[in-house]
Design an enzyme around this catalytic site. Structure first.
Site: not given
Length: 506
Positions: A93, A241
């Site tokens: 990105d 996460d």
């Protein structure tokens, strides 16, 4: 201040101290269960000789990682695994020259027979969670290994982790973090001291006792089916996460932690970078608690798992509690001054020490057992440093209570090992650094009020104890000021070079 307000602040003070004491008792519980197993080895992996190796996709999410992108791609490409069963996804990105580095490395390894693909999105929607989701849609692997840019896995990583997935109940395998630059400064030594027991004690005890623990965002392998059945990567918290870990375990998947094997990583080397990382962790863990705890507490899971998960997900409330203790210390002393300062110490000091010494013992026993003398030398700085950080990270906790999602603010990496110097680049956000500097200056001035009160009333035994609070703010201010001066000097130097080039062109 009115008497009613002082009484209310005094109550807040003792409630916050009680919360820290409860957190300290939980640390003792972890130590109690860790001590008998501290020298135990990891379970041996199943023998998969002769079996078809599963397909593995390695995901490498990047965002402007010019200093470390190449070394991680190279490390992933060198892993020992059949090339026809291995895929490397570089989820890039980036908006800087990292993209050129990534393309060059990927092309080199493709020419060497490695399936290395670069995937780019039109925008950074959902940040890291969005990148991992987009990659998962195109991934060919049954197992998904994830590495952040600051990690450097060995070539035997897959050989040492994938065999455990022979057990169909295993949904994720997490390994311990090692540190490439823990000796860089006092700041990195403190970070290594903080993170060591998180893996060596917390993860080990939770895994051993069947409690929930989390994938740490990197240096782990997921079963693709576990990600998908748990609802995939989601961006309504900034700790995607932790969120996915709890959803997967609540869906019935079992996690495994390996302590005997570590993947080296780079610790943040500036206070601004460390604070940025801790801001995301503190905010995201509270967001995850808001999202997960109601469902978890209402489930049919054993009570012991629910209690441990509550302590785990709410651990960052300690920053808020620590800030409240600091802010309410002076009003508490004022409202109780009539009973005598030494009588106050009989209650306040033992309670404060009970809340802090248990936590210090947690880190001391682990570092001593591991013979980490370098980190032990930083132990006296730990309570001082956390006091200085608490007000700014308490704001992160408050944001986590009231906000969903948010910007995933990456932690800069510089590819450093041990005492290597930082590259000559700006290392801080000037506006944000100034804001935190003013916050800590205000805290420093306020923290001297209890010291002045004790001095004026000749309560000499209290003075060293009360000086801990301004010492914390002083330490943080000195480090922040040093980084601010580094940036100011560097920017002036760069501006002078640019002016000289412009004059030559004119």
């Amino acid at each position: 201040m009115t008497s009613e307000l002082l009484h209310a602040l005094s109550i807040v003070h003792f409630v916050a101290l009680g919360g820290l004491a409860a957190y300290g008792l939980h640390r003792l519980w972890l130590l109690w269960h860790w001590w008998p197993m501290r020298h135990c080895r990891d379970p041996k992996p199943p023998d998969i000789a002769g079996r078809t190796r599963p397909r593995v996709t390695i995901q490498l999410p990047f965002y402007n990682e010019r200093y470390v992108a190449a070394r991680l791609i190279d490390a992933a490409a060198r892993m020992r695994w059949p090339t026809d069963r291995l895929e490397i996804q570089i989820l890039d990105d980036s908006t800087d020259d990292t993209s050129r580095i990534v393309d060059r490395c990927a092309a080199f390894w493709r020419a060497s027979g490695i399936n290395a693909r670069v995937l780019r999105r039109q925008n950074r929607i959902a940040y890291k969670a969005g990148a991992l989701s987009c990659g998962l849609v195109r991934a060919k692997g049954d197992l998904i290994a994830v590495f952040d840019a600051d990690f450097l896995p060995d070539e035997d990583f897959l050989v040492r982790t994938v065999p455990y997935f022979a057990d169909p109940a295993i949904g994720m395998v997490q390994v311990r973090w090692g540190f490439l630059n823990s000796s860089h400064s006092w700041l990195t030594r403190i970070q290594a001291l903080l993170l060591g027991p998180h893996f060596g004690i917390e993860h080990r005890v939770r895994c051993h006792r069947g409690c929930f623990f989390n994938f740490n965002g990197t240096a782990g392998v997921w079963r693709r089916q576990a990600i998908e059945t748990a609802g995939g990567w989601q961006a309504d918290t900034v700790t995607e996460d932790l969120d996915l870990s709890y959803r997967a375990q609540m869906a019935g998947w079992r996690f495994l932690y390996l302590n005997d094997y570590a993947v080296p990583s780079e610790l943040p080397v500036t206070l601004e970078d460390f604070r940025r990382q801790q801001h995301r962790w503190a905010k995201g863990s509270i967001q995850t608690a808001r999202k997960i705890l109601p469902q978890l507490l209402g489930s049919t899971l054993p009570v012991c798992i629910k209690i441990e998960a509550t302590f785990h997900l709410l651990a960052n409330l300690g920053w808020l509690l620590g800030a409240l203790v600091t802010l309410t210390l002076y009003p508490t002393i004022l409202i109780r001054s009539g009973i005598g300062p030494y009588q106050i110490l009989r209650l306040d000091l033992p309670l404060f020490l009970g809340a802090t010494l248990t936590i210090l013992a947690f880190f001391f026993l682990y570092a001593s057992d591991q013979r980490q003398r370098e980190r032990l030398r930083c132990l006296p700085l730990l309570p001082i440093f956390t006091i200085g950080l608490a007000p700014s990270l308490a704001l992160s906790v408050i944001q986590g209570i009231f906000q969903r999602g948010g910007v995933f603010d990456r932690t800069p990496k510089y590819g450093l090992r041990d005492a290597q110097r930082l590259p000559e680049v700006p290392i801080a956000d000037g506006q944000r650094s100034t804001r935190y500097l003013l916050l800590n200056l205000s805290g420093l001035i306020y923290a001297f009020l209890p010291v002045w009160f004790a001095w004026r009333h000749e309560t000499w035994l209290a003075v060293p104890f009360l000086l801990v609070f301004p010492s914390g703010f002083t330490l943080v201010i000195l480090q922040a000021g040093r980084e601010w001066w580094h940036d100011r000097r560097l920017r002036r130097f760069q501006e002078s070079i640019l002016e000289g080039e412009n004059r030559e062109k004119a």
